[in-house]
Design an enzyme around this catalytic site. Structure first.
Site, PDB file in Angstrom:
ATOM      1  N   TYR A  24      40.763  32.170  43.569  1.00 27.43           N
ATOM      2  CA  TYR A  24      42.054  31.878  44.201  1.00 27.43           C
ATOM      3  C   TYR A  24      42.191  30.410  44.591  1.00 27.43           C
ATOM      4  O   TYR A  24      43.301  29.956  44.896  1.00 27.43           O
ATOM      5  CB  TYR A  24      42.263  32.737  45.453  1.00 27.43           C
ATOM      6  CG  TYR A  24      42.181  34.225  45.241  1.00 27.43           C
ATOM      7  CD1 TYR A  24      42.257  34.793  43.973  1.00 27.43           C
ATOM      8  CD2 TYR A  24      42.020  35.069  46.332  1.00 27.43           C
ATOM      9  CE1 TYR A  24      42.169  36.161  43.792  1.00 27.43           C
ATOM     10  CE2 TYR A  24      41.934  36.445  46.168  1.00 27.43           C
ATOM     11  CZ  TYR A  24      41.998  36.984  44.900  1.00 27.43           C
ATOM     12  OH  TYR A  24      41.903  38.343  44.740  1.00 27.43           O
TER      13      TYR A  24
ATOM     14  N   HIS B 119      33.717  39.653  41.061  1.00 26.65           N
ATOM     15  CA  HIS B 119      35.177  39.716  40.936  1.00 26.65           C
ATOM     16  C   HIS B 119      35.620  40.533  39.720  1.00 26.65           C
ATOM     17  O   HIS B 119      36.522  41.367  39.820  1.00 26.65           O
ATOM     18  CB  HIS B 119      35.760  38.302  40.863  1.00 26.65           C
ATOM     19  CG  HIS B 119      37.207  38.235  41.216  1.00 26.65           C
ATOM     20  ND1 HIS B 119      37.815  37.090  41.672  1.00 26.65           N
ATOM     21  CD2 HIS B 119      38.194  39.177  41.197  1.00 26.65           C
ATOM     22  CE1 HIS B 119      39.099  37.327  41.927  1.00 26.65           C
ATOM     23  NE2 HIS B 119      39.349  38.586  41.622  1.00 26.65           N
TER      24      HIS B 119
END
Length: 266
Positions: free
Chosen positions: A42, A100
């Protein structure tokens, strides 16, 4: 750290950047959130860290989660980049560190022991996975010495993933739901509008109340401004069994996040 394993709900920060991200996290903590979710991918860990520093809420009260980028899942890269994430976040440890995606450099026999080592070093209290299928989750449970605290996956009324949620629940793995309001598409679902009217609420709040009522599920809605408090206040909505059945009937298996390399596409 938080006494509740994974506080309900969490604040998702995907797509939030810079000062706007910091402001959203501070506002969420002021509204009562005690779970903040970020990731190396992010590119906002510093902004989240600034929010933790600026907030009046003690660090010990906040359940902080981040995720290792798929490109960083080789053993040495896990260790090196986790240390970098902690530096960006301005913390000595996180509460939860995720794989992730099981893509890129992910190699279960190489990657997962590195997560055990991160935990042994005290850099994370718990380890988790994200975007794992039942088979991959089972494999991770077998390889890891640490318990798998969570599997973070896309989850909303149009993609309910009952089998995956049940599989995880039976193994004491919490399902953390990203895209829990289907990128606001729940606002266009007539059934949710009708249920919302009965509760003097919004379709988004009804969708979140549905998540809150599912055993073993913790949604992490994104939000800014008044939506942050609106999402949190959905905790007060109690859906009837009939309403929950109506929402269950909305499942279409529709993914909004569906990269070609995802495990379910192999």
């Amino acid at each position: 750290m938080s006494s509740d394993p994974i506080p309900q709900p969490g604040l998702g920060t995907s797509g939030h950047e810079g000062e706007a991200c910091t402001d959203a996290v501070v506002e969420a903590l002021e509204a009562g959130y005690r779970h903040v979710d970020t990731a190396q991918m992010y590119d906002n860990e510093r902004a989240v860290g600034r929010a933790l520093e600026a907030s009046d809420v003690d660090r010990e009260e906040v359940f902080l989660a981040t995720k290792v980028h798929p490109e960083n899942l080789a053993r040495e890269d896990v260790l090196e980049t986790t240390a970098e994430s902690l530096e960006r976040l301005g913390v000595e440890s996180v509460d939860l560190l995720y794989v992730h995606w099981p893509t890129g450099a992910y190699d279960p026999e190489d990657t997962l022991p590195a997560f055990d080592e991160v935990r042994d070093r005290g850099w994370t209290d718990h380890v988790g996975v994200s975007n794992f299928t039942p088979d991959l989750l089972e494999e991770a449970l077998e390889i890891l010495e640490a318990p798998v605290l969570a599997n973070q996956v896309e989850l909303h009324p149009r993609l309910q993933q009952d089998d995956l949620v049940s599989f995880a629940r039976e193994r004491n793995v919490t399902t953390v739901a990203y895209c829990p309001i289907a990128k606001a598409e729940v606002n266009e679902i007539d059934e949710l509008r009708e249920i919302a009217e009965a509760h003097d609420a919004t379709p988004v709040q009804v969708a979140l109340a549905w998540h809150y009522g599912r055993e073993g599920v913790v949604p992490i809605p994104k939000g800014t401004g008044e939506h942050i408090r609106e999402n949190y206040s959905a905790l007060e909505i109690e859906l009837t069994e009939d309403e929950r059945e109506r929402i269950a009937a909305l499942d279409r298996g529709e993914r909004l996040v569906d990269p070609d390399e995802a495990a379910w596409n192999r």
